[in-house]
Design a protein around this motif. Structure first.
Motif, PDB file in Angstrom:
ATOM      1  N   SER A  38       0.813  -1.221   0.000  1.00 27.96           N
ATOM      2  CA  SER A  38       0.000   0.000   0.000  1.00 27.96           C
ATOM      3  C   SER A  38       0.850   1.277   0.000  1.00 27.96           C
ATOM      4  CB  SER A  38      -0.916  -0.006   1.228  1.00 27.96           C
ATOM      5  OG  SER A  38      -1.544   1.257   1.380  1.00 27.96           O
ATOM      6  N   LYS A  40      -0.848   4.064   0.637  1.00 26.11           N
ATOM      7  CA  LYS A  40      -1.638   4.933   1.533  1.00 26.11           C
ATOM      8  C   LYS A  40      -1.173   4.833   2.972  1.00 26.11           C
ATOM      9  CE  LYS A  40      -5.938   4.078  -0.856  1.00 26.11           C
ATOM     10  NZ  LYS A  40      -7.233   3.478  -0.567  1.00 26.11           N
ATOM     11  N   SER A  41      -0.590   3.683   3.322  1.00 25.95           N
ATOM     12  CA  SER A  41      -0.126   3.483   4.696  1.00 25.95           C
ATOM     13  C   SER A  41       1.393   3.538   4.708  1.00 25.95           C
ATOM     14  CB  SER A  41      -0.590   2.114   5.205  1.00 25.95           C
ATOM     15  OG  SER A  41      -1.999   2.071   5.272  1.00 25.95           O
ATOM     16  N   LEU A  95       4.754   2.171  15.775  1.00 22.84           N
ATOM     17  CA  LEU A  95       3.622   2.911  16.335  1.00 22.84           C
ATOM     18  C   LEU A  95       3.810   4.416  16.189  1.00 22.84           C
ATOM     19  CD1 LEU A  95       2.998   0.843  19.584  1.00 22.84           C
ATOM     20  CD2 LEU A  95       1.307   1.255  17.784  1.00 22.84           C
ATOM     21  N   ASP A 100      -0.037   1.004  10.169  1.00 23.69           N
ATOM     22  CA  ASP A 100      -1.321   0.388  10.453  1.00 23.69           C
ATOM     23  C   ASP A 100      -1.402  -0.987   9.822  1.00 23.69           C
ATOM     24  OD1 ASP A 100      -2.182   0.592   7.731  1.00 23.69           O
ATOM     25  OD2 ASP A 100      -2.670   2.701   8.070  1.00 23.69           O
ATOM     26  N   ARG A 101      -2.577  -1.595   9.850  1.00 21.46           N
ATOM     27  CA  ARG A 101      -2.705  -2.981   9.395  1.00 21.46           C
ATOM     28  C   ARG A 101      -2.474  -3.165   7.905  1.00 21.46           C
ATOM     29  NH1 ARG A 101      -7.921  -5.730  11.494  1.00 21.46           N
ATOM     30  NH2 ARG A 101      -6.863  -7.476  10.502  1.00 21.46           N
ATOM     31  N   LYS A 102      -2.488  -2.071   7.144  1.00 22.12           N
ATOM     32  CA  LYS A 102      -2.219  -2.159   5.704  1.00 22.12           C
ATOM     33  C   LYS A 102      -0.761  -1.815   5.397  1.00 22.12           C
ATOM     34  CE  LYS A 102      -6.643  -2.716   4.568  1.00 22.12           C
ATOM     35  NZ  LYS A 102      -7.162  -3.968   4.019  1.00 22.12           N
ATOM     36  N   ALA A 122       5.250 -10.199  11.482  1.00 22.04           N
ATOM     37  CA  ALA A 122       4.335 -11.286  11.859  1.00 22.04           C
ATOM     38  C   ALA A 122       3.503 -10.922  13.080  1.00 22.04           C
ATOM     39  CB  ALA A 122       5.126 -12.555  12.145  1.00 22.04           C
ATOM     40  N   SER A 123       4.080 -10.159  14.004  1.00 23.59           N
ATOM     41  CA  SER A 123       3.409  -9.942  15.290  1.00 23.59           C
ATOM     42  C   SER A 123       2.800  -8.544  15.441  1.00 23.59           C
ATOM     43  CB  SER A 123       4.371 -10.226  16.448  1.00 23.59           C
ATOM     44  OG  SER A 123       5.520  -9.420  16.363  1.00 23.59           O
ATOM     45  N   TYR A 124       3.282  -7.553  14.682  1.00 21.35           N
ATOM     46  CA  TYR A 124       2.721  -6.204  14.794  1.00 21.35           C
ATOM     47  C   TYR A 124       1.253  -6.245  14.344  1.00 21.35           C
ATOM     48  CZ  TYR A 124       2.308  -1.103  14.260  1.00 21.35           C
ATOM     49  OH  TYR A 124       1.935   0.221  14.372  1.00 21.35           O
ATOM     50  N   MET A 125       0.360  -5.858  15.223  1.00 23.15           N
ATOM     51  CA  MET A 125      -1.074  -5.919  14.941  1.00 23.15           C
ATOM     52  C   MET A 125      -1.494  -7.313  14.467  1.00 23.15           C
ATOM     53  SD  MET A 125      -1.911  -2.148  13.407  1.00 23.15           S
ATOM     54  CE  MET A 125      -1.608  -0.684  14.441  1.00 23.15           C
ATOM     55  N   ARG A 126      -0.805  -8.323  14.953  1.00 27.58           N
ATOM     56  CA  ARG A 126      -1.044  -9.735  14.599  1.00 27.58           C
ATOM     57  C   ARG A 126      -0.753 -10.059  13.139  1.00 27.58           C
ATOM     58  NH1 ARG A 126      -5.508  -8.621  17.876  1.00 27.58           N
ATOM     59  NH2 ARG A 126      -5.264  -9.478  19.977  1.00 27.58           N
ATOM     60  N   GLY A 127       0.131  -9.242  12.525  1.00 31.07           N
ATOM     61  CA  GLY A 127       0.566  -9.613  11.185  1.00 31.07           C
ATOM     62  C   GLY A 127       0.264  -8.582  10.120  1.00 31.07           C
TER      63      GLY A 127
ATOM     64  N   ILE B 158      -0.811  -5.008  20.862  1.00 32.00           N
ATOM     65  CA  ILE B 158      -0.254  -4.614  19.566  1.00 32.00           C
ATOM     66  C   ILE B 158       0.735  -5.650  19.027  1.00 32.00           C
ATOM     67  CG2 ILE B 158       1.796  -3.261  20.187  1.00 32.00           C
ATOM     68  CD1 ILE B 158      -0.943  -1.906  17.981  1.00 32.00           C
ATOM     69  N   ILE B 159       1.209  -6.563  19.910  1.00 26.94           N
ATOM     70  CA  ILE B 159       2.172  -7.587  19.477  1.00 26.94           C
ATOM     71  C   ILE B 159       1.498  -8.935  19.705  1.00 26.94           C
ATOM     72  CG2 ILE B 159       4.472  -8.574  19.847  1.00 26.94           C
ATOM     73  CD1 ILE B 159       5.264  -5.869  21.129  1.00 26.94           C
ATOM     74  N   GLY B 160       1.131  -9.610  18.636  1.00 28.98           N
ATOM     75  CA  GLY B 160       0.391 -10.841  18.848  1.00 28.98           C
ATOM     76  C   GLY B 160       0.290 -11.704  17.613  1.00 28.98           C
ATOM     77  N   ALA B 161      -0.704 -12.579  17.631  1.00 29.32           N
ATOM     78  CA  ALA B 161      -0.872 -13.551  16.548  1.00 29.32           C
ATOM     79  C   ALA B 161      -2.322 -14.028  16.520  1.00 29.32           C
ATOM     80  CB  ALA B 161       0.060 -14.741  16.762  1.00 29.32           C
ATOM     81  N   PHE B 162      -2.676 -14.716  15.439  1.00 29.24           N
ATOM     82  CA  PHE B 162      -3.890 -15.522  15.416  1.00 29.24           C
ATOM     83  C   PHE B 162      -3.450 -16.957  15.668  1.00 29.24           C
ATOM     84  CE2 PHE B 162      -5.048 -11.834  12.896  1.00 29.24           C
ATOM     85  CZ  PHE B 162      -6.328 -11.556  13.353  1.00 29.24           C
ATOM     86  N   HIS B 325      -4.023   5.716  17.753  1.00 34.47           N
ATOM     87  CA  HIS B 325      -2.959   4.725  17.900  1.00 34.47           C
ATOM     88  C   HIS B 325      -3.482   3.298  17.810  1.00 34.47           C
ATOM     89  CE1 HIS B 325       0.632   7.016  19.712  1.00 34.47           C
ATOM     90  NE2 HIS B 325       0.874   6.624  18.492  1.00 34.47           N
ATOM     91  N   LYS B 327      -5.313  -0.233  16.508  1.00 34.94           N
ATOM     92  CA  LYS B 327      -5.264  -1.046  15.283  1.00 34.94           C
ATOM     93  C   LYS B 327      -6.442  -0.737  14.355  1.00 34.94           C
ATOM     94  CE  LYS B 327      -5.107  -5.107  17.384  1.00 34.94           C
ATOM     95  NZ  LYS B 327      -4.920  -4.632  18.763  1.00 34.94           N
ATOM     96  N   PHE B 329      -7.436   2.026  13.497  1.00 32.10           N
ATOM     97  CA  PHE B 329      -7.141   3.208  12.697  1.00 32.10           C
ATOM     98  C   PHE B 329      -6.257   2.774  11.540  1.00 32.10           C
ATOM     99  CE2 PHE B 329      -4.610   7.069  11.845  1.00 32.10           C
ATOM    100  CZ  PHE B 329      -5.614   7.991  11.672  1.00 32.10           C
ATOM    101  N   GLN B 330      -6.758   2.812  10.315  1.00 29.41           N
ATOM    102  CA  GLN B 330      -5.905   2.411   9.192  1.00 29.41           C
ATOM    103  C   GLN B 330      -6.174   3.228   7.954  1.00 29.41           C
ATOM    104  OE1 GLN B 330      -7.461  -1.549   7.223  1.00 29.41           O
ATOM    105  NE2 GLN B 330      -7.245  -1.870   9.395  1.00 29.41           N
ATOM    106  N   GLU B 331      -5.102   3.430   7.182  1.00 33.79           N
ATOM    107  CA  GLU B 331      -5.164   4.249   5.964  1.00 33.79           C
ATOM    108  C   GLU B 331      -5.882   5.566   6.242  1.00 33.79           C
ATOM    109  OE1 GLU B 331      -6.620   1.546   2.903  1.00 33.79           O
ATOM    110  OE2 GLU B 331      -4.569   0.957   2.408  1.00 33.79           O
TER     111      GLU B 331
END
Lengths: 368, 368
Positions: A38, A40-41, A95, A100-102, A122-127, B158-162, B325, B327, B329-331
């Motif tokens: 992206s 945009k991010s 941060l 962000d997630r994109k 992999a871990s920031y915002m769960r990937g 903010i640091i995690g996984a599925f 801050h 998750k 919040f994106q783009e």
């Protein structure tokens, strides 16, 4: 982009391309955009101090000209950076810069940068998205297959994830300034990919060792393409290391233990696994493989300038203990990758620790 | 196991069951064995000091009698334990006790324990098996769906996984000793699951608030079953939060910001999102939803003893900054979950920050 080699790591909806060629950094903006990164991010380039000096400004410029919002973080060079405290710092940078997630993380560097930056992604915002731009030969291995991790004081690569990149971009020009020792150590994994999968390529390495050491671009491009192809083929068949993928660990059971006992730094990873592969070849012959498995393995590794003898001052008991702490030790047994011929290995879970101990002792007396 | 309710979270080869009933801890050995947890590799129970006192010895005994090799680690109770330093400690415990790739982590406790232990399971050796044994009402939410994480000093989760569990085992008996404030806070996510998906269940909560607050086992079992069912339905349709799963964040955009600004601890998570849900309901009516969306939301939350007014001393500017801050919040836009009716919400990415700011101000004047 003349002379660019391209291959695909085939993982269903997580498939991604690897581009290998000279001057590819110049194309980074276009390639990232083509592969869904992206604009945009904001994106974050993570690199180390050594690589930053040579290539960071260039990559930043190319990406900014391509319309990306670029931030960079420079970590200290070396294995010590693969830590949770470094992860925490980088997440802080992400941060503060509004990732962000994109967003995407771009790893510019060798295996340490790739592993650490990959675990951040992999871990920031769960990937979030991730791009590998390897700048060492060794990283042809670590940058393909999605294994990312940091170290724990008690064990290497023990905290991590499987997180596939969106693309891998390999600019051969960045390899021209590698120190000689890193060139040799990098070729260790190249040879390994031949030893586990492709006898013809082992023979090619044997014949072309001098060209490789001289960083001849055509030979190097071919070798990295072949190495990445084997890695991709294995990973495609077993993404999460349920079975087949374990063959990539040829030389690593002993190798990881050597790195741990020598203290990360004395032996480079490629050097440690070269010694480990000679050990596996010795073991193979003991278990019935043809004598040439040992002869060829040792010769090819020697030709590309790698050590084949285990440093005598490393304590055998400590090496054995380190092996028990490894991920390859499970349900009470060590998983050992044992050649049955050049270009073919098998997974053996019933090698006795006594036998492994003998091999370790013998590796200290290996003729060089 | 009379009166045990069972449901399945349908995620293809990562599907898993949730068992809800009284006295289920007694069945833990059998249930773990039935769901593929290895007896050959050691397992690690992670719990907090409060839960350990009440239930740890019991669970250890049951599992040892069932033939499992059991180790335990007790962390300090509270959100502060969801840190990378706690992760490093627990990975150390896992290594020292020989946990391998076939081992499992068992989370015995509330959301903090589940999130932290789950991230240990997700990242240790790049992922090992994981079992959730929630001991709070709130954890009916966090224990289903595989979201695991630790906090960073700058942001929560903010640091995690599925990382999906192999099974969830909900022993209603463990809920009988919960402090009243935790009961109420836990019911917040129960009501949320009604508000986003099931108007009839919202009405049931309205009618049965007293029974729920009195921890009536039949009512509680039903409410947790319904809450878990909604969560499972949503997660099955969107495991990695690409779109639909975002509806689970009803009340969380404001709620997370409140937790961050109040300092983790002043407001419990369930309290913060109760206030957030009232905010979302106010917003909904402004955007054209029927007036009853606000009326019913506020009434049901009040009936189960939750706060609906935002503490006036929390600074609006800080709350707004904390939202940026997050998750969500994106783009450049905040994702807001907005009810369109009771039991139905939509994902809105075009709510202006000015409007959200108004809502925050109004929440400080909410009549109670």
């Amino acid at each position: 982009m003349s002379g660019v080699r391209e291959l695909t790591v085939d993982l269903g909806d997580r498939s991604y391309p690897i581009y290998i060629g000279e001057g590819l950094l110049d194309e980074a903006g276009k390639l990232l955009a083509n592969h869904g990164i992206s604009k945009k991010s904001p994106l974050l380039i993570i690199t180390d101090a050594n690589v930053a000096e040579r290539h960071l400004a260039h990559l930043e410029t190319v990406l900014r000209e391509g319309g990306f919002g670029v931030t960079s973080a420079v970590i200290p060079a070396g294995e010590g950076s693969k830590s949770l405290s470094q992860l925490e710092k980088l997440v802080g940078v992400a941060l503060e810069n509004g990732l962000d997630r994109k967003s995407a993380i771009v790893a510019l560097g060798g295996g340490v940068v790739g592993d650490l930056a990959g675990f951040v992604a992999a871990s920031y915002m769960r990937g979030i998205n991730f791009v590998q731009i390897p700048t060492t030969i060794l990283a042809h291995d670590s940058s393909v297959g999605g294994k990312v991790a940091v170290n724990h004081p008690l064990a290497k690569n023990i905290i991590g994830a499987f997180h596939q990149p969106e693309l891998v971009l390999y600019d051969l020009s960045t390899l021209q300034t590698l120190p000689e020792r890193d060139v040799k150590a990098g070729l260790s994994e190249v040879v390994k990919h031949g030893l586990i999968w492709d006898a013809e390529f082992v023979s090619w390495c044997d014949d072309n060792a001098e060209k490789l050491l001289a960083l001849d671009p055509e030979a190097l491009g071919y070798a990295l393409y072949k190495g990445c192809s084997v890695k991709a083929a294995v990973v495609s068949r077993d993404e999460r290391e349920n079975d087949l993928r374990a063959i990539l660990n040829l030389g690593h059971t002993i190798g990881h233990a050597l790195e741990a006992v020598a203290g990360y730094g004395e032996l480079l990873h490629g050097e440690a696994i070269a010694i480990g592969m000679v050990g596996s070849a010795r073991l193979a012959v003991k278990l019935g493989a043809p004598e040439e498995v040992y002869g060829v393995t040792k010769r090819v590794l020697s030709r590309v300038g790698l050590p084949v003898r285990l440093p005598a001052h490393l304590d055998t008991d400590e090496i054995m203990r380190a092996m028990m702490h490894d991920k390859k030790f499970q349900e009470g047994a060590i998983t050992f990758i044992v050649p049955v011929a050049i270009g073919k290995v098998e997974i053996n879970k019933s090698v006795s620790t006594a036998l492994i101990r003998d091999i370790v002792e013998q590796l200290k007396q290996e003729a060089v």
